[in-house]
Design an enzyme around this catalytic site. Structure first.
Site, PDB file in Angstrom:
ATOM      1  N   CYS A   2       0.848  -1.186   0.000  1.00  0.00           N
ATOM      2  CA  CYS A   2       0.000   0.000   0.000  1.00  0.00           C
ATOM      3  C   CYS A   2       0.883   1.236   0.000  1.00  0.00           C
ATOM      4  O   CYS A   2       2.013   1.208   0.476  1.00  0.00           O
ATOM      5  CB  CYS A   2      -0.935   0.091   1.207  1.00  0.00           C
ATOM      6  SG  CYS A   2      -2.023  -1.308   1.400  1.00  0.00           S
ATOM      7  N   ARG A  27       3.019   0.126  -5.384  1.00  0.00           N
ATOM      8  CA  ARG A  27       2.923  -0.536  -4.074  1.00  0.00           C
ATOM      9  C   ARG A  27       1.603  -1.284  -3.894  1.00  0.00           C
ATOM     10  O   ARG A  27       1.415  -1.985  -2.903  1.00  0.00           O
ATOM     11  CB  ARG A  27       3.063   0.497  -2.950  1.00  0.00           C
ATOM     12  CG  ARG A  27       4.365   1.260  -2.985  1.00  0.00           C
ATOM     13  CD  ARG A  27       4.397   2.305  -1.899  1.00  0.00           C
ATOM     14  NE  ARG A  27       4.512   1.704  -0.594  1.00  0.00           N
ATOM     15  CZ  ARG A  27       5.649   1.396  -0.005  1.00  0.00           C
ATOM     16  NH1 ARG A  27       6.785   1.639  -0.617  1.00  0.00           N
ATOM     17  NH2 ARG A  27       5.664   0.865   1.194  1.00  0.00           N
ATOM     18  N   TRP A  74      -3.082  -2.465  -1.548  1.00  0.00           N
ATOM     19  CA  TRP A  74      -2.843  -3.869  -1.878  1.00  0.00           C
ATOM     20  C   TRP A  74      -3.571  -4.644  -0.789  1.00  0.00           C
ATOM     21  O   TRP A  74      -3.185  -4.588   0.388  1.00  0.00           O
ATOM     22  CB  TRP A  74      -1.349  -4.175  -1.865  1.00  0.00           C
ATOM     23  CG  TRP A  74      -1.050  -5.563  -2.353  1.00  0.00           C
ATOM     24  CD1 TRP A  74      -0.942  -5.965  -3.649  1.00  0.00           C
ATOM     25  CD2 TRP A  74      -0.812  -6.721  -1.557  1.00  0.00           C
ATOM     26  NE1 TRP A  74      -0.657  -7.304  -3.706  1.00  0.00           N
ATOM     27  CE2 TRP A  74      -0.573  -7.802  -2.441  1.00  0.00           C
ATOM     28  CE3 TRP A  74      -0.784  -6.972  -0.179  1.00  0.00           C
ATOM     29  CZ2 TRP A  74      -0.311  -9.093  -1.994  1.00  0.00           C
ATOM     30  CZ3 TRP A  74      -0.525  -8.260   0.263  1.00  0.00           C
ATOM     31  CH2 TRP A  74      -0.293  -9.306  -0.643  1.00  0.00           C
ATOM     32  N   ASN A 100      -0.659   1.785   5.967  1.00  0.00           N
ATOM     33  CA  ASN A 100       0.103   0.780   5.222  1.00  0.00           C
ATOM     34  C   ASN A 100       0.679  -0.182   6.242  1.00  0.00           C
ATOM     35  O   ASN A 100       1.445   0.241   7.106  1.00  0.00           O
ATOM     36  CB  ASN A 100       1.229   1.476   4.432  1.00  0.00           C
ATOM     37  CG  ASN A 100       2.263   0.489   3.921  1.00  0.00           C
ATOM     38  OD1 ASN A 100       1.929  -0.639   3.576  1.00  0.00           O
ATOM     39  ND2 ASN A 100       3.509   0.920   3.875  1.00  0.00           N
ATOM     40  N   GLY A 101       0.289  -1.439   6.168  1.00  0.00           N
ATOM     41  CA  GLY A 101       0.816  -2.412   7.131  1.00  0.00           C
ATOM     42  C   GLY A 101      -0.293  -3.342   7.578  1.00  0.00           C
ATOM     43  O   GLY A 101      -1.277  -3.533   6.864  1.00  0.00           O
ATOM     44  N   GLU A 498      14.962 -17.194 -12.393  1.00  0.00           N
ATOM     45  CA  GLU A 498      14.580 -15.795 -12.572  1.00  0.00           C
ATOM     46  C   GLU A 498      13.791 -15.614 -13.878  1.00  0.00           C
ATOM     47  O   GLU A 498      12.802 -14.873 -13.914  1.00  0.00           O
ATOM     48  CB  GLU A 498      15.850 -14.924 -12.553  1.00  0.00           C
ATOM     49  CG  GLU A 498      15.645 -13.441 -12.782  1.00  0.00           C
ATOM     50  CD  GLU A 498      14.757 -12.733 -11.763  1.00  0.00           C
ATOM     51  OE1 GLU A 498      14.370 -13.345 -10.756  1.00  0.00           O
ATOM     52  OE2 GLU A 498      14.422 -11.567 -12.015  1.00  0.00           O
ATOM     53  N   LYS A 502      10.026 -14.111 -13.948  1.00  0.00           N
ATOM     54  CA  LYS A 502       9.641 -12.934 -14.742  1.00  0.00           C
ATOM     55  C   LYS A 502       8.415 -13.252 -15.592  1.00  0.00           C
ATOM     56  O   LYS A 502       7.485 -12.470 -15.662  1.00  0.00           O
ATOM     57  CB  LYS A 502      10.785 -12.483 -15.669  1.00  0.00           C
ATOM     58  CG  LYS A 502      11.968 -11.809 -15.021  1.00  0.00           C
ATOM     59  CD  LYS A 502      11.706 -10.440 -14.447  1.00  0.00           C
ATOM     60  CE  LYS A 502      11.228 -10.503 -13.036  1.00  0.00           C
ATOM     61  NZ  LYS A 502      12.149 -10.438 -11.961  1.00  0.00           N
ATOM     62  N   GLU A 505       5.182 -13.698 -13.395  1.00  0.00           N
ATOM     63  CA  GLU A 505       4.586 -12.552 -12.706  1.00  0.00           C
ATOM     64  C   GLU A 505       3.991 -11.519 -13.647  1.00  0.00           C
ATOM     65  O   GLU A 505       3.034 -10.853 -13.281  1.00  0.00           O
ATOM     66  CB  GLU A 505       5.547 -11.916 -11.692  1.00  0.00           C
ATOM     67  CG  GLU A 505       6.752 -11.246 -12.250  1.00  0.00           C
ATOM     68  CD  GLU A 505       7.643 -10.666 -11.145  1.00  0.00           C
ATOM     69  OE1 GLU A 505       7.168 -10.395 -10.048  1.00  0.00           O
ATOM     70  OE2 GLU A 505       8.840 -10.483 -11.428  1.00  0.00           O
ATOM     71  N   HIS A 521      14.324 -36.471 -13.421  1.00  0.00           N
ATOM     72  CA  HIS A 521      13.859 -37.064 -12.159  1.00  0.00           C
ATOM     73  C   HIS A 521      12.387 -36.746 -11.901  1.00  0.00           C
ATOM     74  O   HIS A 521      11.932 -36.804 -10.760  1.00  0.00           O
ATOM     75  CB  HIS A 521      14.741 -36.580 -11.007  1.00  0.00           C
ATOM     76  CG  HIS A 521      16.171 -36.994 -11.189  1.00  0.00           C
ATOM     77  ND1 HIS A 521      16.581 -38.298 -11.033  1.00  0.00           N
ATOM     78  CD2 HIS A 521      17.263 -36.301 -11.573  1.00  0.00           C
ATOM     79  CE1 HIS A 521      17.881 -38.382 -11.290  1.00  0.00           C
ATOM     80  NE2 HIS A 521      18.318 -37.177 -11.621  1.00  0.00           N
ATOM     81  N   LYS A 620       5.179  -3.831  -5.415  1.00  0.00           N
ATOM     82  CA  LYS A 620       6.634  -3.728  -5.538  1.00  0.00           C
ATOM     83  C   LYS A 620       7.340  -4.069  -4.235  1.00  0.00           C
ATOM     84  O   LYS A 620       8.339  -4.768  -4.226  1.00  0.00           O
ATOM     85  CB  LYS A 620       6.991  -2.311  -5.993  1.00  0.00           C
ATOM     86  CG  LYS A 620       8.476  -2.081  -6.212  1.00  0.00           C
ATOM     87  CD  LYS A 620       8.912  -2.626  -7.544  1.00  0.00           C
ATOM     88  CE  LYS A 620      10.391  -2.502  -7.774  1.00  0.00           C
ATOM     89  NZ  LYS A 620      10.860  -3.492  -8.743  1.00  0.00           N
TER      90      LYS A 620
END
Ligand code: M6R
Length: 625
Positions: A2, A27, A74, A100-101, A498, A502, A505, A521, A620
């Site tokens: 947020c 955010r 968020w 925010n939190g 990575e 990418k 997401e 395997h 983010k």
């Protein structure tokens, strides 16, 4: 997560708040809202979804107020609906709060407040705050500041808060407790925000509040207090952030701009971390300069690294370098796992937290846990902490005694790109510095590696244009693909992870990164003509092995895409498509091989018409557990 903003001054607040929220939308973007005080009332406007929905609503409403708070959400507690959007208000609608939190004890507080007659309108944890402030103003507090001070002492969790009230039209109260909050100082106007990009176009004079601090912003100035109510002396500092850094500068998306900034990031890191001629500096006897004291490198028996997401992948490359170059046993942990199941205490352990934002809750908590469990133990068990971050002014910067500042510049795209490369550069420098101190490799070898690194920026530049064309073309073919596999080995295994992250997401395509030798395997059962395989094949210790593993995939009809410097011979025959990279030492190759994977993910997502910079469900900086 947020983002919160606040303004008090002489200009109309609404546009300033909206512009600030735009810079904080990375955010969270589930909903947005602003509240202003005007003609004796709080005016609150909120909208589900992205900020443009709020903007459209506000076009119909004139709000000349000169004080206000804003929020981009968020969702944690409660669905992403308008009724859960911030700001939240008390029953009488005189107090508005953005947060925010997470307020961990909100259930108990909500029950208590309900019993006292407060009426709740949302499912959020935040809503307890305006009701609590209203209750305390009614019963024990003689000012808004005092009510907020008393309230925060009832709250458990990590939070940053901004509060305004119709009854205190010239006051904006802000709080920081383990979630970031900065105050901007203008001429007769003051700002607050979760992050500096929201205020940098107005002022560079900023004060980052510390945990346990409350500030009262009025048109006349800023007063800072601790939670006990004692006044503190604080001075703003000048920020070194150019507003241009947070613009797209002609690129369609921030992510693409940030991919193209990577050669510059490598150059900046080379300049900062290595002596210009590769020779040892007289004082430190080393060509590397991370600004860490000599004793920092002494007696380290092992390294534990904690990180999340892309930073965790950078840490895996770091492990490879620290073990292979400096001979130090290194473990890499997901911070969210490590904080509840740490490794046994071993003396002389260096603990490294890697976080580009410096605000990731799990990484900070894992470091805090390490610090705490080592307290009171013999000297050799004491916490030796190092942070690797792109935001040295962040919570991480306050928490650890040593920092390696990665030099990516501010990153806006939610998908980390240039900050990853910057983290890799920090690990090259750290591993080489350890190797120099421990004499695990010769000074000549160190100089050779540094010389190799110096060629990397121009090689990335040389590759970018070709890779863009090729990945754009592949994106056209793979826009509807449902599954991807990425393979790598050795130092390029984390790059496979990575590449998969990418793609997942930003394009929402299912992708897995695997160590190439592990395919047979189990995961090989997934392969058929519908599942393309991207293999990173760089000549060196594992090249032949990766090629064999790729053959195995091809035998199962997978279309093979090779990220490789090899243009002819076996590689060209095996791979259906090539994403060429320049030929460099395998040890340095991750800095090159990751770039076409970033571009592939970017172009597939763009082709699918998705919101590349703000992918669904993500934020983010993840400031909640
Ligand atoms: O700020 P941090 O480096 O601590 O963030 C860690 C992860 O949240 C982050 O890398 C995330 O995985 C990114 N979206 C990856 O692109």
């Amino acid at each position: 997560m947020c983002g919160i903003v606040g303004y008090i001054g002489t200009q109309a607040a609404t546009e300033i708040l909206l512009a600030g929220l735009e810079k904080l939308e990375y955010r969270g973007y589930d909903s947005a809202g602003i509240a202003t005080v005007w003609e004796g009332d709080v005016h609150c406007v909120r909208a589900k979804g992205k900020l443009h929905n709020l903007r459209s609503k506000l076009e119909q409403i004139e709000t000349p107020s000169q004080i206000g708070i804003g929020h981009t959400r968020w969702a944690t507690h409660g669905k992403p609906e308008e009724y859960n959007a911030h700001p939240h208000m008390d029953t009488a609608m005189r107090i508005a709060v953005v947060q925010n939190g997470i307020i961990e004890n909100y259930r108990d507080l909500r029950e208590e407040l309900k019993q006292k007659g407060h009426q709740f309108r949302s499912e959020t944890d935040t809503e307890v705050i305006p009701h609590l402030i209203a209750e305390l103003l009614k019963t024990s507090a003689s000012s808004l500041l005092e009510a907020v001070q008393q309230s925060v002492n009832h709250l458990e969790g990590a939070f940053a808060i901004a509060v305004i009230s119709a009854d205190y039209p010239d006051e904006l109260i802000v709080v920081r407790q383990q979630a970031p909050l900065v105050i901007g100082f203008g001429q007769g106007e003051f700002f607050c925000a979760s992050d500096t990009p929201a205020i940098v176009s107005h002022t560079r004079a900023v004060l980052a509040l510390e945990n346990g601090e409350i500030a009262r912003l009025t048109p006349l100035g800023v007063e800072v207090y601790n939670f006990a109510g004692d006044r503190l002396k604080k001075q703003p500092r000048m920020l070194n952030l150019n507003p241009m850094m947070v613009e797209k500068q002609g690129f369609k998306h921030f992510m693409l701009k940030e991919i193209y900034e990577q050669p510059g990031v490598v150059r900046a890191s080379l300049e900062a971390y290595f002596s210009s001629d590769g020779n040892a500096c007289q004082a430190t006897h080393s060509p590397i300069n991370l600004g860490l004291p000599t004793e920092f490198y002494a007696d380290i028996e092992q390294i534990q690294i904690v990180a999340c997401g892309t930073s965790w992948h950078a840490a895996l490359v770091g492990k490879y370098l620290l073990e292979q170059l400096a001979g130090i046993s290194t473990q890499v942990h997901y911070a969210s796992e490590y904080r509840y199941a740490p490794s046994p205490l071993i003396p002389n352990t260096l603990i490294i937290g890697v976080t580009q934002s410096g605000e990731t809750a799990d990484t900070l908590a894992a470091l805090a846990m390490e610090k705490e469990r080592r307290q009171g133990k013999e000297n050799k068990y004491q916490a030796r902490l190092l942070g690797i971050t792109n935001r040295p002014e962040s919570s991480l910067g306050h928490m650890v005694p040593h920092i390696i500042n990665t030099l990516a510049g501010i990153e806006i795209g939610v998908a980390a790109t240039k900050t990853f490369i910057a983290q890799l550069m920090a690990f090259y420098a750290l591993a080489l510095e350890f190797a120099a101190h421990r004499q695990t490799i010769s000074p000549d070898k160190i100089a050779e590696i540094i010389e190799g690194l110096r060629h990397v920026p121009k090689e990335i530049e040389a590759n970018l244009e070709t890779q863009e064309k090729l990945t754009e073309h592949l994106a056209h073919e793979f826009a509807e693909t449902q599954d991807f596999i990425f393979l790598g080995r050795g130092i390029n295994f984390p790059i496979a992870l990575e590449g998969a992250l990418k793609l997942k997401e930003i394009s929402y395509i299912h992708a897995e990164g695997y160590p190439a030798g592990e395919m047979k395997h189990g995961p090989i059962a997934l392969l058929d003509a519908k599942v393309p395989v991207v293999a990173i094949a760089v000549p060196g210790t594992v090249y032949e092995k990766v090629i064999s593993n790729a053959q195995e995939a091809k035998a199962r009809d997978s279309r093979l895409i090779g990220v490789t410097p090899v243009k002819d011979g076996e590689a060209a025959e095996i791979f259906n498509d090539l994403l060429p990279v320049s030929s460099v030492d395998e040890l340095l190759s991750p800095i090159l091989t990751v770039v076409p994977l970033q571009l592939l993910a970017y172009h597939i997502a763009a082709r699918r018409g998705l919101d590349v910079d703000q992918p669904r469900n993500l934020a983010k900086s993840v400031t909640v557990e």
